[in-house]
Design a protein around this motif. Structure first.
Motif, PDB file in Angstrom:
ATOM      1  N   LEU D  66      40.393  54.040  49.528  1.00 10.81           N
ATOM      2  CA  LEU D  66      40.635  53.962  48.095  1.00 10.81           C
ATOM      3  C   LEU D  66      41.699  54.932  47.577  1.00 10.81           C
ATOM      4  O   LEU D  66      42.496  54.590  46.720  1.00 10.81           O
ATOM      5  CB  LEU D  66      39.327  54.229  47.329  1.00 10.81           C
ATOM      6  CG  LEU D  66      38.198  53.243  47.580  1.00 10.81           C
ATOM      7  CD1 LEU D  66      37.045  53.547  46.644  1.00 10.81           C
ATOM      8  CD2 LEU D  66      38.662  51.823  47.374  1.00 10.81           C
ATOM      9  N   VAL D 111      35.452  62.636  31.422  1.00  4.22           N
ATOM     10  CA  VAL D 111      35.276  61.432  32.240  1.00  4.22           C
ATOM     11  C   VAL D 111      36.579  60.618  32.258  1.00  4.22           C
ATOM     12  O   VAL D 111      36.992  60.090  33.294  1.00  4.22           O
ATOM     13  CB  VAL D 111      34.107  60.586  31.712  1.00  4.22           C
ATOM     14  CG1 VAL D 111      33.974  59.313  32.527  1.00  4.22           C
ATOM     15  CG2 VAL D 111      32.814  61.370  31.788  1.00  4.22           C
ATOM     16  N   ILE D 114      38.730  61.989  34.778  1.00  5.20           N
ATOM     17  CA  ILE D 114      38.373  61.537  36.129  1.00  5.20           C
ATOM     18  C   ILE D 114      39.039  60.201  36.419  1.00  5.20           C
ATOM     19  O   ILE D 114      39.669  59.994  37.463  1.00  5.20           O
ATOM     20  CB  ILE D 114      36.840  61.403  36.255  1.00  5.20           C
ATOM     21  CG1 ILE D 114      36.187  62.774  36.072  1.00  5.20           C
ATOM     22  CG2 ILE D 114      36.479  60.798  37.596  1.00  5.20           C
ATOM     23  CD1 ILE D 114      34.685  62.708  35.923  1.00  5.20           C
ATOM     24  N   VAL D 118      41.770  59.393  39.355  1.00  4.08           N
ATOM     25  CA  VAL D 118      41.589  58.312  40.332  1.00  4.08           C
ATOM     26  C   VAL D 118      42.801  57.394  40.311  1.00  4.08           C
ATOM     27  O   VAL D 118      43.323  56.986  41.343  1.00  4.08           O
ATOM     28  CB  VAL D 118      40.293  57.532  40.030  1.00  4.08           C
ATOM     29  CG1 VAL D 118      40.221  56.273  40.871  1.00  4.08           C
ATOM     30  CG2 VAL D 118      39.080  58.409  40.283  1.00  4.08           C
ATOM     31  N   HIS D 124      44.744  51.273  46.022  1.00  4.72           N
ATOM     32  CA  HIS D 124      43.811  50.224  46.407  1.00  4.72           C
ATOM     33  C   HIS D 124      43.331  49.574  45.120  1.00  4.72           C
ATOM     34  O   HIS D 124      43.164  50.250  44.090  1.00  4.72           O
ATOM     35  CB  HIS D 124      42.645  50.861  47.173  1.00  4.72           C
ATOM     36  CG  HIS D 124      41.787  49.873  47.893  1.00  4.72           C
ATOM     37  ND1 HIS D 124      40.771  49.205  47.262  1.00  4.72           N
ATOM     38  CD2 HIS D 124      41.793  49.447  49.181  1.00  4.72           C
ATOM     39  CE1 HIS D 124      40.180  48.399  48.138  1.00  4.72           C
ATOM     40  NE2 HIS D 124      40.788  48.522  49.304  1.00  4.72           N
ATOM     41  N   PHE D 125      43.123  48.245  45.174  1.00  7.77           N
ATOM     42  CA  PHE D 125      42.756  47.544  43.943  1.00  7.77           C
ATOM     43  C   PHE D 125      41.450  48.059  43.355  1.00  7.77           C
ATOM     44  O   PHE D 125      41.300  48.201  42.141  1.00  7.77           O
ATOM     45  CB  PHE D 125      42.630  46.040  44.186  1.00  7.77           C
ATOM     46  CG  PHE D 125      43.961  45.373  44.417  1.00  7.77           C
ATOM     47  CD1 PHE D 125      45.116  45.892  43.846  1.00  7.77           C
ATOM     48  CD2 PHE D 125      44.071  44.223  45.183  1.00  7.77           C
ATOM     49  CE1 PHE D 125      46.336  45.282  44.040  1.00  7.77           C
ATOM     50  CE2 PHE D 125      45.289  43.602  45.378  1.00  7.77           C
ATOM     51  CZ  PHE D 125      46.427  44.131  44.818  1.00  7.77           C
ATOM     52  N   VAL D 126      40.490  48.338  44.214  1.00  3.04           N
ATOM     53  CA  VAL D 126      39.182  48.747  43.722  1.00  3.04           C
ATOM     54  C   VAL D 126      39.273  50.059  42.956  1.00  3.04           C
ATOM     55  O   VAL D 126      38.780  50.195  41.833  1.00  3.04           O
ATOM     56  CB  VAL D 126      38.170  48.857  44.890  1.00  3.04           C
ATOM     57  CG1 VAL D 126      36.881  49.504  44.401  1.00  3.04           C
ATOM     58  CG2 VAL D 126      37.906  47.498  45.478  1.00  3.04           C
ATOM     59  N   VAL D 129      41.084  49.561  39.638  1.00  2.35           N
ATOM     60  CA  VAL D 129      40.260  48.971  38.580  1.00  2.35           C
ATOM     61  C   VAL D 129      39.241  49.987  38.081  1.00  2.35           C
ATOM     62  O   VAL D 129      39.067  50.156  36.864  1.00  2.35           O
ATOM     63  CB  VAL D 129      39.563  47.707  39.103  1.00  2.35           C
ATOM     64  CG1 VAL D 129      38.524  47.228  38.106  1.00  2.35           C
ATOM     65  CG2 VAL D 129      40.589  46.635  39.367  1.00  2.35           C
ATOM     66  N   LEU D 130      38.622  50.684  38.997  1.00  5.21           N
ATOM     67  CA  LEU D 130      37.600  51.635  38.569  1.00  5.21           C
ATOM     68  C   LEU D 130      38.197  52.767  37.756  1.00  5.21           C
ATOM     69  O   LEU D 130      37.691  53.135  36.701  1.00  5.21           O
ATOM     70  CB  LEU D 130      36.876  52.190  39.788  1.00  5.21           C
ATOM     71  CG  LEU D 130      35.836  51.234  40.379  1.00  5.21           C
ATOM     72  CD1 LEU D 130      35.311  51.768  41.695  1.00  5.21           C
ATOM     73  CD2 LEU D 130      34.693  51.023  39.399  1.00  5.21           C
ATOM     74  N   GLU D 133      39.305  51.417  34.365  1.00  2.29           N
ATOM     75  CA  GLU D 133      38.212  51.093  33.447  1.00  2.29           C
ATOM     76  C   GLU D 133      37.463  52.345  33.010  1.00  2.29           C
ATOM     77  O   GLU D 133      37.006  52.424  31.880  1.00  2.29           O
ATOM     78  CB  GLU D 133      37.265  50.090  34.098  1.00  2.29           C
ATOM     79  CG  GLU D 133      37.889  48.706  34.241  1.00  2.29           C
ATOM     80  CD  GLU D 133      38.397  48.135  32.928  1.00  2.29           C
ATOM     81  OE1 GLU D 133      37.766  48.358  31.884  1.00  2.29           O
ATOM     82  OE2 GLU D 133      39.459  47.489  32.940  1.00  2.29           O
ATOM     83  N   THR D 134      37.352  53.316  33.910  1.00  3.13           N
ATOM     84  CA  THR D 134      36.718  54.560  33.491  1.00  3.13           C
ATOM     85  C   THR D 134      37.517  55.198  32.372  1.00  3.13           C
ATOM     86  O   THR D 134      36.970  55.644  31.348  1.00  3.13           O
ATOM     87  CB  THR D 134      36.639  55.536  34.683  1.00  3.13           C
ATOM     88  OG1 THR D 134      36.100  54.846  35.798  1.00  3.13           O
ATOM     89  CG2 THR D 134      35.786  56.725  34.339  1.00  3.13           C
ATOM     90  N   MET D 137      37.203  52.999  29.243  1.00  5.79           N
ATOM     91  CA  MET D 137      35.870  53.062  28.656  1.00  5.79           C
ATOM     92  C   MET D 137      35.703  54.359  27.861  1.00  5.79           C
ATOM     93  O   MET D 137      35.192  54.353  26.741  1.00  5.79           O
ATOM     94  CB  MET D 137      34.840  53.010  29.788  1.00  5.79           C
ATOM     95  CG  MET D 137      33.513  52.456  29.391  1.00  5.79           C
ATOM     96  SD  MET D 137      33.657  50.736  28.882  1.00  5.79           S
ATOM     97  CE  MET D 137      34.136  49.964  30.428  1.00  5.79           C
ATOM     98  N   SER D 138      36.181  55.465  28.447  1.00  4.50           N
ATOM     99  CA  SER D 138      36.063  56.725  27.714  1.00  4.50           C
ATOM    100  C   SER D 138      36.944  56.694  26.476  1.00  4.50           C
ATOM    101  O   SER D 138      36.591  57.237  25.426  1.00  4.50           O
ATOM    102  CB  SER D 138      36.493  57.890  28.600  1.00  4.50           C
ATOM    103  OG  SER D 138      35.994  57.716  29.887  1.00  4.50           O
ATOM    104  N   LEU D 175      42.566  41.469  36.948  1.00  2.00           N
ATOM    105  CA  LEU D 175      41.574  41.117  37.964  1.00  2.00           C
ATOM    106  C   LEU D 175      41.869  39.755  38.566  1.00  2.00           C
ATOM    107  O   LEU D 175      41.810  39.571  39.780  1.00  2.00           O
ATOM    108  CB  LEU D 175      40.183  41.137  37.323  1.00  2.00           C
ATOM    109  CG  LEU D 175      39.668  42.529  36.978  1.00  2.00           C
ATOM    110  CD1 LEU D 175      38.412  42.448  36.125  1.00  2.00           C
ATOM    111  CD2 LEU D 175      39.395  43.318  38.251  1.00  2.00           C
TER     112      LEU D 175
END
Lengths: 160, 616, 500, 487, 102
Positions: D66, D111, D114, D118, D124-126, D129-130, D133-134, D137-138, D175
């Motif tokens: 990742l 957050v 963070i 990342v 890496h796509f995962v 995305v994470l 989105e983190t 979202m924050s 996505l």
């Protein structure tokens, strides 16, 4: 099995159409759950039983229940149905429909270039878990942080 | 002697500086002393120099002071060149100049800007001396522009009247047109001959250019442009009559005796070039002839005393040009000198008249002044006789020489001569028209007023009278200058011709007498004829040249300038700004704040990009 | 090192001036004056200094941004020194003209003034093109502030226009500089922004032309030349007097300096091809702006347009590219620096006294303010090219040189001499001649020049007379530089290329 | 696989920030204290910054599929953490008087950081995305943060809803595009894209897949034509959150885009180049034009950020054409510059503002220079830097962009850049001019109490960096050059 | 065992995605908008599962899990915002959220 996929696919499409056309929000929600369940069936057929289960439990279950709570809180009655109907003149549909059709057509054109049969091999929970807690362990941790962010945000925003 | 030349322009320059720096805070007596005294010193110096130079037997003398600018092979210096021509010019300038300064000291006494007047006058003399003493064309140009500036300043001396300012600007700009032509001539000469030193340049031109070659024609034409501008010849003559707006001593000094003859000086100085371009030289003659006739006709119709004199100046310079055109270089210079005497005299006398009549200019409002203004009357008589080339006055000798030279010329010589004689006839008419109208007949108003304010004004008049009468006997030492260009044979002119030349001016005077003195003929009757009226109007307006130039140049320029006052280019940029602004307004409309529209833009954007991506 | 000192004195002086305002609002002007005077004195070291054959009197080369071969390369030759002297001299004049006029926020004002000067001196000495661009921009920002803060009624518009014009064209120049550096990289394998390195770059003629145009547009906007001149009338008319003095006297010269130092030597062939066009633009500038000037009623706008007209002679001279023409261009720069600065000071002085710049409201000032009028007359006739004063020497030499390159254009340009007399005398007529009438303005403050003002004007008058009567002192300073440039690029390069 | 402590070492900055968030959360649970939470956050972020700096020289490791922790990731980890710290400092006084629970803001900020870390480390796509989105979202939470406050004059709710809906839609596109790529290649790492053309389907499939991903990313970067949300969200959000979105949000996303495009060699398709060129040109023009007559400072900065992203995209396009690393260096440097100057600009606005009253109309800045010369000078420097004027880091950044464009011969785009910058000058100068106008009636600027002292300090540091890197950029250039070699 | 062509699976995902997009673009009721977003995201998840099925490994499913997580979080935050919106404006019409523009 194959047939199941196509039936489920058809159900998913039809119920999704129903969702976006519905004026009664609760009905729409039910259709959405139906659509999600149908997709879950597809997952199963495609050899992803774990995903199918999660789709049913988390998506169709937990998330949709959230929706339902909110809808109930908002207390939408007949009034809102009339309002929905008045908002949905044919005019509002034209441009989005054309746009989506073009997008879909573009996708279809390229996707149909495929000539590959899916073997429908089942990839079960074991394999997924092994991967999840192997190379993707960081992803799990990060997902938890994502949920934390969502939690904190939702908590802060939704409180009275 | 070499040590002295630099003093010539320095005295007046110092006079100028001291007057400027004290900025009018000195008592008028001191101002007058500085103003006239500096020129007096110059004159004395000039006399000493002339005496020594002529005694030394040298043909020329170069005094180098410093290199003005040295850029590559372009190295004009601040250097003076003295030869016979320069000696004549320098003596005229300082001599006549001094007399006029002296006269002005009295004449201008009442003026509040006394100091400013003398400052400009001194600067003028300094510039004029530089002009005639310069050994290279650039330095000559310095003097050339300097006198133009002073002319401007002095024409507009009484600046409160807008029309004076207009006249001043007209004078400056019109002559500037000629100056620019001359400047281009300088560029050409330098580009082709590699030097602006007059003697070297002339020498190089003689050796490098064939007679009638294109370059010689171009160069001489361009210089001629400068000359006609300064000397108020066709087609740039229109400024001079208006220049009479300045104080009368100015008209005498600048617009009669010295500056306006600078063109003649220039041509004489560079005569070698004109000899290399015979066509241009012929053009010179024709310009002179036409100008002298046009101005003569116009002079007959004017009634402003100074304008009459102004047109007569144009006319007389026309004679000089005619002389230059036919190759009678020294005759022209000679006429230049005599003209300086009698025209200065006339102007100063006119100044006295005007002065005594509270600035009245119209001759028809004067009359019978010979008793009240005896000195002026005497001056006018003598001056007019000389002007009309009455036998054995100074003007007679000089004009005679020019006409004889014209007659001797091959080709169009006869026509030129006839024209010149006709001009002399006209001169007789208009000059004595003036005398008769102003000094004879009945006195009209303006009785009071003493005539001449003291010795300082009378002395110059008397001295000039002497020179106007007897100046024709002076031998000017210019033979060496024009030695190789001039035909030095005995005149073969028949007595008939001589007689004609003597009689014609007298005829003119006679006609004038009949019209204005004895009233045998009546102007009024003549004017009853519509043709005569129209002709009179046409001549009066100076042959319509002013109107023509106004129509051709002035008004289009002003119009274009006004139309484009706000600068078209600025509008282009303003348009760009406007386009940007409109673009902003239009694109800002897309920011509707509507969520669904934004979503649509995203969906649409993706579809658009995919389409582009696939299609391209 | 001395060059760094020269620049730092001004930078530090600026900061000091700003800080000193805290003590007394009159301190900054003293500090500023001291800084410029010291600068001028230090500069004198360079005037007498002996240059080797290369012509460079002093050089300083230190690494700055090694990644791109950018160095802190300052150097001065005769031309630079001449320009620096003009800068410092006019700097003193500018401080003087602001002395009483600027009463608010003096600290920041003199800060900007000194920083502008510092930037200009940097421009005149930088031999690294990146550094050059750096200074090029540094001199603009303080100038923007000067116009925007202490300007007149329409200052925002004027300052904005000034900034955007110079900035956008500056960006084009930046692109050109970078492209040139990049081609150096392609050719030699390493980046360099050094003048001497970039001189060696050779590219195809089409590319050379494009790169050259980037420089040309930037410089001709600054100069300015038609059709990039339209910022100037606004900037000049709105700027406070000191701003106008600096703009007209110094900043415009940076454009001409750039053309001489960079645009032509770096791209000799392209410049040669372009010369007829550039000279045509110059002639259009001369004639067009002289004509527009004549129609103006705002006296500062009028002078501004005449500036454009006069700078046309500079461009004409530069693109004629021979010794007389170049010397003429340099002399015109110097002389115009003084005469335009003086005229702007006069206009500013008038505005300060009667609170209008509209000539329709003026007239007959001569008897009221004879000294001022005389000074105005002097500089007007200087501007119209009276022999014996500096402007004449410059313009005559420029035309003399240009004549050898293109007869037609020179003849056309010579008409500028006539037009110059038209507008110059018009100003004299409108403002100082005619009948005095004070119905249009409040004349309680209309007083003649003070002794201090006379001192400044006197200095400038002496300067102009000096240039006019003995220009050799200035010509000698720049001649080595110019002949070197000519030898490098080939003399009379354009003579054959300009059969217009 | 993470098997040992050594594998965790490269993740130190990430872990420190995570620990900070956990500690902060626990502290909130124990006893709510604004000062404590704020201090913990600031300290944690500072620690993470310092650790990341110290790691830069020796760390170059792929941690699980990742994350790639190399000098480049670490450089931007430093940028992200430092910026987050600056924003935390600036947020502190801003929310000081908020009549709501204030502590969670710092939690969200941590957050979000963070997520950003990342992202900058992701190949890496995962993880993309994470991380994305983190962060998002924050940001939803941060944007809408003061929505309970009765005194909040702004529209945090509207901003948050707009951002959420549109951002989610954009995520959907990302996505789906990733899914299409994955369907063809079978792996989720960026490098897999290079196999696409070989996988048998036509180019158009790949292009559509790539474009869907790039469009989604372009949305996050507010590139035209996906830019419309930007001003509304900027305006509605509280200033520190806007600043976060504008700096860290943009920088992290651009790093991902850069890695994605470089690793996947997406630009080997001519049509991708064309499309990106068009996006770049459209962004430069639209951004600058939209800002032209705008009176709201936050909206101006929003529009200008559109343009700045366009400039960056120019360099990205340039990166395709050449083998050298100038394009990557240009992007890297410009991102750093952009972060510094945006932080400064927003910082000035936020120092005088509070959650109750934001000074976001440029009219309100009238006469600032005469009242608070230091603050105004900082602001002017930031604006001039945004305009790309020398003496500032923004100029060096533009220098880089120009150079990369020239290297690639992108003359048309450079022309548009000049044009856009020219228009841009206008609105920057408008703001600057206001500050110099004599003040008519004093604005009731928030007079900084003790809680603002550190904000001024932070601004001073930013100003220092802005000028230092603008005048003597050699050191930072060498860092950028070394780091860029890892892309 | 028979098989399904991969394109059919992807087409299904595409159709659902497009339908979701239509919903987002047309509905004014923000709850419907949120639901349509879920459809879009879910369609992406479906596409991942289809792709995973092609390669017969679990990476796609893991991606789906992540999508599920983010959908859940998004819905939570989104619904929180909807509640606040309803509280403030007493409507679910997204058109009221257009106070900022220009």
């Amino acid at each position: 099995m194959i047939l199941l996929f196509y039936i489920a696919g058809a159900v998913a499409v039809i119920s999704t159409v129903a969702v976006i056309l519905q004026t009664n929000i609760v009905h729409a929600l039910i259709y959405l759950i139906l659509s999600l369940l149908a997709v879950a069936v597809c997952f199963y057929v495609l050899g992803a039983p774990f995903a199918a289960v999660l789709e049913a439990i988390v998506y169709a279950g937990a998330i949709m229940v959230l929706f339902l709570f909110v809808i109930m809180m908002l207390n939408m009655g007949q009034h809102s149905i009339d309002q929905e109907r008045s908002w949905m003149g044919p005019k509002v549909w034209i441009v989005p429909s054309i746009l989506a059709s073009v997008l879909l057509a573009q996708l279809l054109t390229v996707i149909t270039q495929y000539d590959h049969e899916l073997a429908l091999t089942t990839v079960d929970v074991m394999e997924v878990s092994a991967l999840l807690f192997g190379p993707y362990v960081l992803a799990v941790e990060l997902a938890s942080l994502l949920l934390l962010a969502g939690l904190v945000a939702a908590y802060h925003l939704a409180k009275k | 002697m070499q040590d002295l030349i630099w003093l010539l322009p320095t005295y007046p320059l110092l006079g100028f500086l001291s007057l400027v720096l004290t900025s009018g805070n000195l008592p008028k007596k001191v101002v007058g002393a500085i103003g006239a005294g500096s020129i007096g010193l110059s004159f004395l110096t000039a006399a000493v120099i002339a005496y020594q130079f002529l005694g030394s037997g040298e043909t020329h003398l170069v005094v180098e002071m410093w290199t003005w600018m040295a850029v590559g092979n372009f190295t004009p210096g601040f250097s003076f060149y003295l030869d016979g021509l320069a000696v004549v010019m320098m003596l005229i300038i300082t001599g006549v100049g001094f007399l006029i300064h002296l006269y002005s000291a009295g004449f201008m006494l009442d003026d509040p800007s006394y100091s400013r007047f003398f400052a400009y006058m001194n600067l003028f003399v300094a510039s004029m001396l530089v002009l005639v003493l310069a050994d290279n064309l650039l330095l000559l140009y310095l003097g050339w522009e300097g006198v133009g500036l002073c002319s401007y300043l002095l024409i507009g001396f009484w600046y409160e009247k807008p029309e004076n300012g207009y006249a001043a600007r007209k004078a400056f700009i019109t002559t500037r047109v000629g100056d620019t032509s001359m400047a281009i001539g300088l560029f050409l000469l330098f580009a082709e001959l590699g030097t602006l030193n007059i003697q070297e340049m002339l020498h190089a031109a003689e050796t490098q250019w064939a007679v009638g070659s294109g370059l010689a024609v171009a160069a001489s034409l361009l210089l001629l442009g400068g000359a006609v501008g300064k000397s108020a010849q066709l087609p740039l003559q229109t400024w001079l009559p208006d220049a009479m707006a300045g104080p009368t001593p100015i008209s005498a000094l600048i617009h009669a005796a010295t500056m306006v003859t600078a063109g003649v000086y220039l041509v004489a100085r560079t005569h070698v070039l004109f000899e290399l371009a015979p066509n241009v030289q012929l053009l010179l003659a024709w310009i002179g002839l036409i100008t002298l006739l046009m101005a003569g006709f116009t002079a007959m119709t004017q009634h402003d005393i100074k304008r009459i004199l102004a047109y007569s100046t144009i006319s007389q310079i026309g004679y000089m040009f005619l002389g230059l055109g036919v190759g009678a270089w020294s005759a022209s210079v000679f006429h230049l000198m005599t003209h300086a005497f009698f025209k200065a005299l006339l102007f100063l006398a006119a100044g006295t008249v005007i002065h005594s009549l509270h600035h009245e200019h119209s001759i028809f409002k004067m009359g019978g002044k010979r008793k009240q203004l005896p000195i002026a009357f005497a001056s006018f008589m003598i001056g007019s006789l000389a002007l009309a080339a009455f036998p054995f006055t100074s003007g007679y000798f000089s004009k005679d020489e020019i006409l004889i030279a014209a007659l001797e010329m091959e080709g169009p010589g006869m026509i030129l001569w006839l024209g010149g004689v006709l001009g002399a006839f006209l001169t007789g008419i208009y000059s004595f028209r003036l005398v008769f109208v102003v000094f004879f007949g009945e006195s009209k108003g303006h009785h009071e007023e003493k005539e001449v304010a003291g010795l300082s004004m009378a002395t110059p008049l008397i001295i000039l009278m002497v020179f106007a009468l007897f100046g024709g006997w002076i031998q000017i030492p210019v033979d060496a200058v024009f030695s190789h260009g001039e035909v030095h044979e005995e005149h073969h002119i028949s007595n008939l011709m001589h007689a004609i030349m003597i009689v014609v001016p007298l005829l003119g005077i006679g006609v004038s007498y009949l019209f204005f003195m004895s009233k045998t003929f009546s102007v009024e009757k003549l004017m009853a004829n519509p043709l005569a009226t129209r002709l009179h109007g046409f001549w009066f307006s100076g042959w319509g040249m002013d109107a023509l130039y106004s129509f051709l140049f002035v008004r289009p320029f002003v119009f274009l300038a006004q139309v484009n006052k706000n600068d078209l280019i600025d509008a282009v940029y303003a348009l760009l700004v406007e386009i940007t602004r409109v673009a902003h307004v239009m694109i800002a409309r897309t920011q509707t704040g509507q969520l669904r529209w934004y979503a649509l833009s995203i969906g649409g954007g993706v579809v658009l990009l995919i389409t582009l991506g696939v299609v391209l | 090192m001395i060059l760094v000192v020269l620049i730092s004195i001004l930078f530090l002086g600026g900061v000091l001036a700003w800080l000193s305002e805290g003590l007394d609002s009159k301190f900054p002007r003293v500090v500023a004056l001291a800084a410029v005077v010291i600068d001028l004195l230090v500069m004198m070291v360079l005037v007498g200094a002996d240059a080797e054959g290369s012509g460079w009197i002093v050089q300083l080369n230190a690494q700055w941004i090694p990644r791109f071969g950018i160095s802190f390369h300052l150097a001065a030759d005769g031309l630079s020194v001449l320009m620096m002297l003009l800068t410092a001299f006019l700097g003193i004049i500018a401080v003087g003209s602001a002395w009483d006029e600027i009463t608010e926020r003096t600290g920041f004002f003199y800060f900007n003034l000194l920083w502008t000067l510092a930037g200009v001196i940097g421009v005149f000495t930088a031999l690294d093109l990146f550094l050059f661009f750096f200074f090029w921009e540094v001199m603009l920002i303080p100038m923007y502030f000067i116009i925007a803060i202490w300007g007149h009624e329409n200052k925002n518009y004027a300052a904005m226009k000034f900034f955007i014009f110079t900035q956008v064209t500056g960006m084009l120049m930046l692109i050109s500089i970078l492209a040139l550096a990049y081609f150096h990289y392609i050719q030699f394998g390493w980046f360099s922004f050094d003048y001497f390195d970039l001189l060696k770059v050779s590219t195809s003629s089409a590319i050379e032309m494009w790169i050259m145009l980037g420089f040309f547009i930037a410089f001709s906007t600054k100069l300015p030349s038609f059709p990039f001149h339209s910022w100037l009338p606004d900037a000049h008319s709105q700027a406070p007097t000191a701003g106008s003095v600096l703009l007209a006297g110094v900043l415009l010269k940076t454009g001409a300096y750039g053309l001489i130092r960079f645009a032509v030597p770096l791209f000799p062939e392209a410049s040669m091809q372009f010369a007829p066009f550039a000279m045509t633009l110059a002639v259009i500038s001369i004639l067009y702006c002289a004509k527009v000037a004549f129609a103006q009623t705002d006296i500062k706008r009028l002078i501004a347009y005449t500036s454009v007209s006069h700078m046309g002679f500079v461009m004409l001279g530069i693109y004629a590219w021979n010794e007389q023409a170049l010397q003429g261009a340099v002399m015109t720069m110097l002389a115009h620096g003084l005469s335009a600065a003086a005229l702007f000071m006069l206009a500013g002085g008038l505005q300060h006294r009667i609170h209008t710049r509209d000539m329709d409201h003026m007239g007959g000032f001569w008897p009221k303010v004879p000294r001022l009028s005389f000074v105005a007359l002097f500089f007007s006739i200087a501007a119209l090219g009276m022999p014996g004063l500096g402007n004449f020497v410059g313009e005559f030499l420029a035309l003399l040189g240009a004549f050898q390159a293109s007869i037609g254009l020179t003849v056309a340009a010579a008409f500028g001499l006539i037009f110059a007399s038209v507008y110059s005398l018009w100003v004299i007529q409108k403002v100082f001649h005619g009948v005095y009438r004070n119905s249009d303005f409040d004349d309680t403050h209309l007083h003649d020049l003070t002794r201090r003002e006379m001192f400044y004007f006197g200095a400038m008058m002496i300067g102009l007379i000096w240039m006019g009567m003995y220009p050799q002192s200035f010509l000698d300073m720049s001649s080595t530089t110019l002949t070197n440039l000519l030898n490098e690029t080939g003399q009379l390069l354009f003579a054959q290329g300009s059969e217009l | 696989m993470i098997t040992s402590f050594n594998d965790l070492l490269p993740l130190m900055p990430l872990l420190i920030v995570t620990a900070t968030s956990v500690i902060a959360m626990l502290m909130i649970g124990i006893r709510r204290s604004y000062i404590t939470t704020g201090s913990i956050t600031i300290t944690g972020l500072l620690a993470a910054t310092l650790v990341a700096v110290s790691m830069m020289d020796w760390t170059n490791q792929q941690v699980t599929p990742l994350l790639i922790i190399d000098q480049y990731s670490l450089l931007f980890t430093v940028v992200v953490c430092a910026s987050a710290m600056v924003l935390a400092v600036l947020s502190f006084p801003y929310f000081f008087e908020l009549d709501d629970q204030r502590e969670e803001y710092f939690l969200l900020l941590t957050v979000a950081t963070i997520g950003a870390i990342v992202m900058v480390s992701s190949n890496h796509f995962v993880s993309t995305v994470l991380g994305l989105e983190t962060l998002s979202m924050s940001l939803y939470g941060m944007i809408a943060y003061p929505l309970h406050s009765a005194k909040s004059a702004k529209f945090p709710l509207e901003a948050a809803v707009k951002y959420l809906v549109l951002s989610a839609a954009a995520s959907g596109f990302i996505l789906f595009g990733m899914a299409l790529i994955y369907a063809q290649t079978g792996t989720l790492s960026f490098a897999s894209v290079t196999e696409l053309p070989a996988a048998g389907l036509g180019d158009s499939y790949t292009i559509i897949a790539l474009l869907m991903v790039v469009s989604g990313m372009a949305f996050k970067l507010s590139l035209a034509p996906f830019h419309m949300w930007t001003p509304d969200v900027y305006e509605g959000a509280p200033l520190p959150a806007t600043a976060y979105l504008a700096t860290i949000g943009k920088a992290a996303m651009f790093v991902v885009l850069l890695r994605f495009v470089q690793i996947s060699e997406a630009l080997s398709f001519d049509s991708m180049v064309t499309v990106l060129t068009l996006i770049a040109a459209a962004s430069m023009l639209a951004g600058n034009l939209l800002a032209l007559l705008q009176d709201n400072l936050k909206r101006i900065l929003a529009y200008s950020s559109i343009a700045h992203m366009g400039y960056l995209l120019l360099a990205l396009v340039a990166g395709h054409h050449v083998t050298g690393t100038i394009a990557v260096e240009a992007i890297t440097f410009y991102l750093i510059a952009y972060v510094i100057m945006s932080l400064g600009a927003f910082g000035v606005a936020s120092v005088i503002s509070s959650s109750e009253k934001e000074f976001d109309s440029i009219k309100e800045y009238r006469g600032l220079f005469w009242r608070n010369p230091l603050l105004a000078t900082t602001f002017i420097a930031m604006l001039l830097s945004l305009a790309g004027i020398p003496l500032t880091i923004g100029f060096i950044g533009k220098f880089y962009i120009f150079l990369s464009g020239i290297e690639a011969g992108l003359w048309v785009l450079l022309g548009v850049l000049v044009l856009g910058s020219g228009i841009g000058l206008y609105y920057y100068l408008r703001i600057i001019y206001r500050m110099f106008m004599p003040e008519k009636h004093s604005q009731p600027y928030r007079v900084g109490g003790v809680e603002s002292v550190s904000s001024y300090g932070v601004l001073a540091i930013l100003l220092f960096l802005l000028l230092l890197f603008g005048v003597y950029p050699a050191p930072i250039m060498s860092i950028v050059a070394t780091a860029s070699a890892y892309i | 065992m028979e098989s399904i062509p991969i394109e059919h699976g992807l087409i299904l995902a595409g159709i659902l995605f497009a339908l979701g997009l239509v919903g987002v673009l047309t509905r004014r009721n923000i709850v419907f908008v949120l639901m349509s977003l879920e459809i879009m995201i879910n369609a992406s998840g479906l596409a991942f599962i289809v792709a995973a099925s092609r390669w017969e490994h679990a990476d796609g499913q893991i991606m789906f899990l992540m999508i599920l997580t983010l959908a859940a979080a998004e819905v939570a935050v989104g619904l929180g915002l909807i509640i606040q919106m309803y509280r403030r404006y007493h409507t679910v019409d997204i058109n009221v959220l257009s106070q900022m523009k220009g």
